[in-house]
Enzyme design. Structure first.
Site, PDB file in Angstrom:
ATOM      1  N   ARG A 164      11.839 -32.061  10.087  1.00  0.00           N
ATOM      2  CA  ARG A 164      11.414 -33.017   9.497  1.00  0.00           C
ATOM      3  C   ARG A 164      11.797 -33.689  11.468  1.00  0.00           C
ATOM      4  NH1 ARG A 164      10.097 -31.589   5.915  1.00  0.00           N
ATOM      5  NH2 ARG A 164      11.109 -32.469   4.029  1.00  0.00           N
ATOM      6  N   SER A 246      11.718 -40.647   0.671  1.00  0.00           N
ATOM      7  CA  SER A 246      13.128 -40.780   1.032  1.00  0.00           C
ATOM      8  C   SER A 246      13.901 -40.913   2.561  1.00  0.00           C
ATOM      9  CB  SER A 246      13.559 -38.646   1.080  1.00  0.00           C
ATOM     10  OG  SER A 246      12.912 -37.765  -0.319  1.00  0.00           O
ATOM     11  N   GLU A 348      15.653 -41.425   7.797  1.00  0.00           N
ATOM     12  CA  GLU A 348      14.301 -40.537   7.934  1.00  0.00           C
ATOM     13  C   GLU A 348      13.554 -41.617   8.009  1.00  0.00           C
ATOM     14  OE1 GLU A 348      11.351 -37.916   5.559  1.00  0.00           O
ATOM     15  OE2 GLU A 348      13.447 -37.467   4.994  1.00  0.00           O
TER      16      GLU A 348
END
EC number: 1.3.1.98
Length: 352
Positions: A164, A246, A348
């Site tokens: 990520r 998420s 995130e």
């Protein structure tokens, strides 16, 4: 600002955010570049927005200009036999790109199905799911550099892709205008077999063993069904889908630290280990949240923001929630996990 300027709540999947000072959504690539150059030549704040699926926008609106990337187009490039190379404009919805690949028998991104947002945002997060990462298929990106105002081609190897992560999250400022991917010509339609299934939950959903090959279409259908069961496929009738996906990344910690956690705490090996330093493992953020006493559907008293009733990692807008309420819930969750396990969960989405 004009009456036609939309609120950011209309442009983000969390449905929060006020009206920006200015708004632009050019649909031609050349115009997109021209508008960005004009904005960057001024000493005013600016925000690049794609599909709005990874953004928590402020209730007060945005004091500068919002540039929405709306350019679309998929071009097939010359490639060696057995390969498929695509140049995709940044505003193309990512799931549409995956659907085109699957329908044509092109393998490599089929388990990245159902992910909302635009193609230009995918390399920023190095999006991954169910055993695949876009970095594996990424050749390069075309970027309008915010400093030089010139369009550059950056090879995937120059993007410092990680879990990520990319250079775009560490200070590099630019606008991705196009993405180039390399896929494999597995067949001519969705019945072609993809790579071996590498994710246990997906294998179970398909009813096969890990390492089994299934058709691209079957993999895509199973992934979308899994995402829908977690509220990760937008449905206007289901508030559980009004989220940014998420909300926290799975933490990566030294293996020695993980040994102090309860034995049933999930952990997975990390592929890219440091050349020197401790062995790293990835933990489950969802497990940490649930075992700190926060379950599905949890909400702070009087708040319209809540943990999804389907998936602990998603924070949702139950109707009329503010960005402040979303952030308050996220902060509360972080504090509980930190107090119980000594781990600081990292958000995130981009919180403006």
């Amino acid at each position: 600002m004009t009456d036609a300027t939309p609120a950011l709540s209309e442009l983000t999947t969390l449905h929060v955010g006020g009206v920006p000072a200015a708004f632009f959504a050019p649909e031609a690539e050349a115009e997109l570049i021209d508008v960005a150059r004009e904005l960057w030549s001024q000493d005013e704040p600016w925000l690049i927005l794609g599909g709005g699926s990874n953004t928590v926008a402020p209730d007060e609106g945005y004091a500068g200009a919002v540039l929405r990337v709306a350019t679309r187009g998929i071009e097939r490039l010359d490639a060696p036999t057995g390969e498929v190379r695509l140049r995709i404009q940044a505003g193309e919805p990512w799931d549409y790109v995956v659907s085109v690949a699957v329908d044509n028998g092109w393998a490599g991104i089929e388990t990245l199905s159902g992910i909302p947002g635009s193609t230009g945002a995918v390399p920023v997060q190095n999006v991954g799911a169910y055993g695949q990462e876009v970095g594996t298929s990424l050749i390069a990106v075309e970027v309008l550099d915010a400093e030089s105002l010139e369009v550059r081609r950056l090879e995937a190897s120059a993007l410092s892709l990680g879990y990520r992560d990319s250079i775009f999250k560490h200070g590099y400022q630019g606008l991705i205008t196009a993405v180039e991917l390399k896929l494999m010509q597995a067949g001519t339609d969705a019945s072609a077999e993809g790579a071996p299934i590498a994710y246990a939950q997906l294998a179970a959903a398909l009813g096969v063993d890990l390492g089994t090959r299934v058709s691209l279409g079957a993999a895509r259908d199973a992934v979308i069904a899994l995402r829908r069961s977690k509220g990760m496929v937008l449905d206007p009738s289901d508030a559980d889908t009004f989220s940014a996906g998420s909300f926290f990344t799975n933490p990566i910690v030294p293996e020695s630290f993980a040994r102090a956690l309860p034995g049933d705490a999930p952990r997975w090996p990390v592929a890219d280990q440091p050349d020197d330093g401790p062995v790293l493992v990835k933990l489950s953020a969802a497990w940490l949240i649930e075992h700190s006493g926060i379950g599905r559907g949890f909400a702070l008293p009087g708040s319209r923001a809540a943990v999804s009733s389907k998936h602990t990692l998603a924070l949702t807008n139950r109707g009329g929630a503010t960005a402040r309420e979303i952030v308050q819930l996220a902060t509360f969750i972080q504090a509980r996990v930190s107090n119980d396990f000594g781990i600081n969960l990292q958000p995130e989405p981009v919180i403006l």
